[in-house]
Design a protein around this motif. Structure first.
Motif, PDB file in Angstrom:
ATOM      1  N   ALA A 261       1.076   7.784  13.632  1.00 42.71           N
ATOM      2  CA  ALA A 261       0.187   7.666  12.467  1.00 42.71           C
ATOM      3  C   ALA A 261       0.777   6.746  11.396  1.00 42.71           C
ATOM      4  O   ALA A 261       0.161   6.539  10.345  1.00 42.71           O
ATOM      5  CB  ALA A 261      -0.068   9.050  11.873  1.00 42.71           C
ATOM      6  N   GLY A 262       1.969   6.195  11.653  1.00 41.53           N
ATOM      7  CA  GLY A 262       2.599   5.287  10.679  1.00 41.53           C
ATOM      8  C   GLY A 262       3.036   6.008   9.411  1.00 41.53           C
ATOM      9  O   GLY A 262       2.967   5.454   8.311  1.00 41.53           O
ATOM     10  N   ILE A 263       3.483   7.277   9.567  1.00 40.11           N
ATOM     11  CA  ILE A 263       3.889   8.062   8.384  1.00 40.11           C
ATOM     12  C   ILE A 263       5.415   8.051   8.292  1.00 40.11           C
ATOM     13  O   ILE A 263       6.099   8.328   9.280  1.00 40.11           O
ATOM     14  CB  ILE A 263       3.373   9.522   8.508  1.00 40.11           C
ATOM     15  CG1 ILE A 263       1.845   9.531   8.535  1.00 40.11           C
ATOM     16  CG2 ILE A 263       3.909  10.399   7.380  1.00 40.11           C
ATOM     17  CD1 ILE A 263       1.242  10.872   8.942  1.00 40.11           C
ATOM     18  N   SER A 264       5.937   7.748   7.116  1.00 38.86           N
ATOM     19  CA  SER A 264       7.398   7.717   6.968  1.00 38.86           C
ATOM     20  C   SER A 264       7.891   9.094   6.496  1.00 38.86           C
ATOM     21  O   SER A 264       7.092   9.988   6.199  1.00 38.86           O
ATOM     22  CB  SER A 264       7.805   6.618   6.001  1.00 38.86           C
ATOM     23  OG  SER A 264       6.977   6.666   4.881  1.00 38.86           O
ATOM     24  N   ARG A 265       9.218   9.240   6.394  1.00 40.22           N
ATOM     25  CA  ARG A 265       9.794  10.549   6.031  1.00 40.22           C
ATOM     26  C   ARG A 265       9.206  11.056   4.704  1.00 40.22           C
ATOM     27  O   ARG A 265       8.848  12.205   4.575  1.00 40.22           O
ATOM     28  CB  ARG A 265      11.320  10.387   5.967  1.00 40.22           C
ATOM     29  CG  ARG A 265      12.050  11.528   5.289  1.00 40.22           C
ATOM     30  CD  ARG A 265      12.143  12.771   6.151  1.00 40.22           C
ATOM     31  NE  ARG A 265      12.932  13.794   5.487  1.00 40.22           N
ATOM     32  CZ  ARG A 265      12.579  15.057   5.320  1.00 40.22           C
ATOM     33  NH1 ARG A 265      11.428  15.503   5.780  1.00 40.22           N
ATOM     34  NH2 ARG A 265      13.364  15.900   4.710  1.00 40.22           N
ATOM     35  N   TRP A 266       9.117  10.178   3.689  1.00 37.86           N
ATOM     36  CA  TRP A 266       8.507  10.548   2.411  1.00 37.86           C
ATOM     37  C   TRP A 266       7.495   9.491   2.001  1.00 37.86           C
ATOM     38  O   TRP A 266       7.721   8.302   2.220  1.00 37.86           O
ATOM     39  CB  TRP A 266       9.575  10.653   1.292  1.00 37.86           C
ATOM     40  CG  TRP A 266      10.508  11.795   1.492  1.00 37.86           C
ATOM     41  CD1 TRP A 266      11.708  11.765   2.128  1.00 37.86           C
ATOM     42  CD2 TRP A 266      10.317  13.159   1.072  1.00 37.86           C
ATOM     43  NE1 TRP A 266      12.278  13.020   2.134  1.00 37.86           N
ATOM     44  CE2 TRP A 266      11.444  13.888   1.487  1.00 37.86           C
ATOM     45  CE3 TRP A 266       9.301  13.826   0.384  1.00 37.86           C
ATOM     46  CZ2 TRP A 266      11.595  15.255   1.238  1.00 37.86           C
ATOM     47  CZ3 TRP A 266       9.440  15.185   0.135  1.00 37.86           C
ATOM     48  CH2 TRP A 266      10.577  15.892   0.563  1.00 37.86           C
ATOM     49  N   THR A 267       6.404   9.931   1.418  1.00 33.64           N
ATOM     50  CA  THR A 267       5.418   8.999   0.865  1.00 33.64           C
ATOM     51  C   THR A 267       5.317   9.272  -0.636  1.00 33.64           C
ATOM     52  O   THR A 267       5.248  10.438  -1.049  1.00 33.64           O
ATOM     53  CB  THR A 267       4.025   9.226   1.506  1.00 33.64           C
ATOM     54  OG1 THR A 267       4.162   9.031   2.906  1.00 33.64           O
ATOM     55  CG2 THR A 267       2.972   8.265   0.953  1.00 33.64           C
ATOM     56  N   VAL A 268       5.347   8.213  -1.415  1.00 37.78           N
ATOM     57  CA  VAL A 268       5.178   8.347  -2.869  1.00 37.78           C
ATOM     58  C   VAL A 268       3.795   7.807  -3.214  1.00 37.78           C
ATOM     59  O   VAL A 268       3.449   6.704  -2.792  1.00 37.78           O
ATOM     60  CB  VAL A 268       6.251   7.522  -3.625  1.00 37.78           C
ATOM     61  CG1 VAL A 268       6.091   7.681  -5.138  1.00 37.78           C
ATOM     62  CG2 VAL A 268       7.648   7.903  -3.174  1.00 37.78           C
ATOM     63  N   ALA A 269       3.012   8.599  -3.941  1.00 38.54           N
ATOM     64  CA  ALA A 269       1.684   8.130  -4.361  1.00 38.54           C
ATOM     65  C   ALA A 269       1.559   8.388  -5.860  1.00 38.54           C
ATOM     66  O   ALA A 269       1.784   9.516  -6.317  1.00 38.54           O
ATOM     67  CB  ALA A 269       0.596   8.877  -3.606  1.00 38.54           C
ATOM     68  N   GLY A 270       1.244   7.354  -6.606  1.00 41.28           N
ATOM     69  CA  GLY A 270       1.109   7.513  -8.060  1.00 41.28           C
ATOM     70  C   GLY A 270      -0.124   6.804  -8.562  1.00 41.28           C
ATOM     71  O   GLY A 270      -0.799   6.090  -7.807  1.00 41.28           O
ATOM     72  N   VAL A 271      -0.438   7.004  -9.830  1.00 41.67           N
ATOM     73  CA  VAL A 271      -1.646   6.419 -10.405  1.00 41.67           C
ATOM     74  C   VAL A 271      -1.286   5.644 -11.676  1.00 41.67           C
ATOM     75  O   VAL A 271      -0.469   6.106 -12.468  1.00 41.67           O
ATOM     76  CB  VAL A 271      -2.659   7.539 -10.745  1.00 41.67           C
ATOM     77  CG1 VAL A 271      -3.860   6.967 -11.458  1.00 41.67           C
ATOM     78  CG2 VAL A 271      -3.106   8.269  -9.490  1.00 41.67           C
ATOM     79  N   ILE A 272      -1.899   4.472 -11.807  1.00 42.81           N
ATOM     80  CA  ILE A 272      -1.728   3.684 -13.041  1.00 42.81           C
ATOM     81  C   ILE A 272      -3.060   3.705 -13.789  1.00 42.81           C
ATOM     82  O   ILE A 272      -4.110   3.430 -13.210  1.00 42.81           O
ATOM     83  CB  ILE A 272      -1.341   2.221 -12.708  1.00 42.81           C
ATOM     84  CG1 ILE A 272       0.030   2.186 -12.028  1.00 42.81           C
ATOM     85  CG2 ILE A 272      -1.375   1.342 -13.958  1.00 42.81           C
ATOM     86  CD1 ILE A 272       0.481   0.800 -11.589  1.00 42.81           C
ATOM     87  N   HIS A 273      -3.016   4.063 -15.071  1.00 38.38           N
ATOM     88  CA  HIS A 273      -4.183   4.000 -15.960  1.00 38.38           C
ATOM     89  C   HIS A 273      -3.823   3.021 -17.071  1.00 38.38           C
ATOM     90  O   HIS A 273      -2.844   3.270 -17.779  1.00 38.38           O
ATOM     91  CB  HIS A 273      -4.445   5.342 -16.646  1.00 38.38           C
ATOM     92  CG  HIS A 273      -4.909   6.428 -15.733  1.00 38.38           C
ATOM     93  ND1 HIS A 273      -4.084   7.383 -15.232  1.00 38.38           N
ATOM     94  CD2 HIS A 273      -6.147   6.709 -15.259  1.00 38.38           C
ATOM     95  CE1 HIS A 273      -4.788   8.218 -14.478  1.00 38.38           C
ATOM     96  NE2 HIS A 273      -6.036   7.833 -14.479  1.00 38.38           N
ATOM     97  N   CYS A 274      -4.581   1.973 -17.248  1.00 42.33           N
ATOM     98  CA  CYS A 274      -4.242   1.042 -18.349  1.00 42.33           C
ATOM     99  C   CYS A 274      -5.414   0.116 -18.657  1.00 42.33           C
ATOM    100  O   CYS A 274      -6.358   0.033 -17.869  1.00 42.33           O
ATOM    101  CB  CYS A 274      -3.003   0.232 -17.993  1.00 42.33           C
ATOM    102  SG  CYS A 274      -3.237  -0.846 -16.587  1.00 42.33           S
ATOM    103  N   PRO A 275      -5.347  -0.611 -19.772  1.00 43.91           N
ATOM    104  CA  PRO A 275      -6.352  -1.653 -19.989  1.00 43.91           C
ATOM    105  C   PRO A 275      -6.202  -2.723 -18.896  1.00 43.91           C
ATOM    106  O   PRO A 275      -5.085  -2.971 -18.433  1.00 43.91           O
ATOM    107  CB  PRO A 275      -5.972  -2.226 -21.365  1.00 43.91           C
ATOM    108  CG  PRO A 275      -5.121  -1.177 -22.007  1.00 43.91           C
ATOM    109  CD  PRO A 275      -4.426  -0.468 -20.900  1.00 43.91           C
TER     110      PRO A 275
END
Ligand SMILES: Cc1cc2nc3c(=O)[nH]c(=O)nc-3n(C[C@H](O)[C@H](O)[C@H](O)COP(=O)(O)OP(=O)(O)OC[C@H]3O[C@@H](n4cnc5c(N)ncnc54)[C@H](O)[C@@H]3O)c2cc1C
Length: 496
Positions: A261-275
């Motif tokens: 599935a192409g999954i690595s040991r850890w996945t980081v997911a974050g969100v950017i909110h900005c103008p």
């Protein structure tokens, strides 16, 4: 088991219910929508309670539309508020979370739930309230009582001692309405992803996240670190035929599945909110603050999702799983935009092997899913995170529970980790195993300095909390005894 369920149709009926309950010394257990899944749902701590189901109280009223100050009754769900704002074409965001559109805003805030929009901490968005106390009287936040609705809704601390906190993870009254500060939808929203090969990269990221959030906290919130099995639970059906009951997916099978599935040991997911015109700067500043050892983050926004979808549809083979990933990214962008989605709920059904459609109206409690959340606070330091990860992995495995992890940033100092303890209630011994695993996680976590921010009703009923924890609440016990001497409202909840 509760002895009855009552569903008031108007806020002023709540005082009457409390009065009758006091007369007959029948304890009450209030719920807003009762979807506290993984924390006991609508179940009271003690037997013999009458559940006060407030889900029919659904009024929504702007205290001030321009300032985004809104008053909600307990039955208002994320979905209802979204529809209310959407039909008026307003840019205010719903403080959404993974529980989906059918969960209340008030119950979630009172439990100190959190989510992905810039309003991460939902109780922090609650500014004033009105509640019926055990003696049948009504408490109103001070400025509200003075008739100063706007100031009451805009200034959480009111004046004098801060009392509103007693109603959060406290059972000092039945809250019948509350005001919230909404956040304006930012011009630009995008998600970023990083793949980490091993635990050493995880430690490096943990150290760098403190600076990322301290410097860019206004634009970046709710960064999630997920282990391989957690991502697997969102992308592949559970291999029911290859795992014995009471066991977990073997290391070799897990490796095989994550590799395909192409999954690595850890996945980081974050969100950017900005103008919009700040987006490139934020990306650059983020990249500069990440450790050298990790690859460049992948950024996805609505435009990039559209392009990726169009290209993928033209691919002859292997495009289904890519399209699924694109759907997940789109749902994440929706959540980050304050649009409620059910995308997280299929997790509760994972062990069944067949994932339900996340578009269906899912209710893990109604559907008999076995789920307990272990959700400790973990200091944002590698010397805490590393042993914590090892502890959860070994403890879960020893009880035959899949170690699924998320570490979510609550601030630039602290993670909240959520570990869903999944089990099949119909399997002999599974319920006891899940609860024993939960109790072991709590006990071992405390030894490492990590303690749950929220706990299930059963935890209190079964005394699964270490004894010293309840002693930490002596003052609130005295206050509770003074205001509710007969233990009328939610007895036993949070040690009170
Ligand atoms: C897959 C999945 C993902 C989830 N993701 C998240 C997430 O991201 N963030 C999150 O926070 N939660 C999450 N949850 C947990 C949970 O479903 C939500 O927190 C949900 O919002 C809580 O249920 P509710 O809103 O119906 O509150 P309720 O169940 O109604 O109430 C919660 C608590 O508050 C008390 N209470 C409620 N209303 C009142 C009132 N009016 N007066 C006094 N006391 C009251 C109740 O007694 C109860 O103890 C998730 C659950 C699942 C299964």
């Amino acid at each position: 088991m509760p002895i009855a369920v009552v569903r008031p149709q108007a806020g002023d009926q709540v005082a009457k219910i409390v009065e009758i309950a006091a007369r007959f010394k029948t304890p009450l257990y209030p719920i807003s929508t009762g979807r506290n899944w993984g924390y006991g749902a609508a179940t009271p701590v003690q037997r013999g309670c009458t559940v006060v189901d407030l889900s029919d109280l659904r009024a929504i009223r702007f205290v001030d539309e321009q300032l985004g100050l809104i008053e909600l009754e307990p039955g208002v769900t994320q979905g209802m508020l979204h529809e209310f704002l959407d039909t008026r074409g307003l840019d205010w965001m719903v403080p959404v979370h993974g529980g989906g559109p059918d969960c209340s805003l008030l119950g979630n805030a009172l439990e100190r739930g959190y989510g992905l929009t810039p309003t991460t901490d939902h109780f922090a968005a609650l500014t004033s309230l009105e509640a019926v106390l055990a003696d049948g009287s009504t408490y109103q936040s001070p400025f509200r009582k003075l008739g100063l609705d706007l100031i009451a809704a805009a200034h959480r601390w009111q004046i004098g001692p801060y009392v509103e906190g007693l109603f959060s993870q406290g059972n000092f009254g039945i809250v019948t309405r509350a005001t919230f500060e909404l956040q304006r939808r930012p011009e630009h929203v995008e998600a970023f992803f990083l793949r980490l090969r091993d635990d050493s990269q995880l430690c490096a990221i943990v150290e760098s996240l403190r600076t990322v959030l301290a410097d860019l906290g206004g634009s970046i919130a709710g960064v999630n670190l997920m282990n391989d099995r957690r991502v697997l639970s969102m992308s592949r059906p559970y291999p029911v035929d290859q795992v014995e009951p009471g066991d977990i997916i073997s290391e070799s099978l897990c490796h095989q599945m994550t590799a395909s599935a192409g999954i690595s040991r850890w996945t980081v997911a974050g969100v950017i909110h900005c103008p919009t015109d700040m987006r490139r700067t934020v990306r650059k500043l983020l990249w500069r603050r990440l450790p050298d050892s990790v690859s460049r983050p992948i950024h996805m926004n609505r435009r990039r999702v559209r392009v990726a979808r169009a290209i993928t549809k033209r691919l002859p083979i292997g495009s289904r799983s890519v399209l699924q990933q694109i759907d997940s990214i789109e749902s994440l962008l929706d959540l980050a935009d304050g649009i409620p989605r059910r995308v997280a709920l299929p997790l509760a059904y994972w062990l069944r092997g067949e994932q339900p459609e996340s578009s269906a109206e899912l209710n893990p409690a109604r559907d008999g899913c076995g789920l307990l959340w272990y959700s400790p606070l973990v200091p944002m330091k590698q010397e805490f995170v590393e042993p914590y990860v090892q502890m959860v992995e070994s403890t879960c495995a020893s009880f035959g529970i899949e170690p699924l992890f998320t570490l979510t940033t609550l601030s630039d100092r602290l993670f909240d980790s959520t570990v869903p303890i999944l089990y099949r209630p119909e399997e002999p011994g599974a319920i006891e195993r899940a609860h024993a695993c939960y109790a072991a996680l709590v006990a071992e976590g405390i030894k490492l300095g990590c303690v749950p921010y929220r706990m299930s009703t059963r935890t209190f009923a079964e005394g699964e909390t270490p004894g010293t924890m309840s002693e930490a609440t002596n003052l609130t016990k005295q206050l509770k005894d003074a205001t509710d001497p007969n233990g009328l409202i939610a007895p036993g909840r949070y040690f009170l």
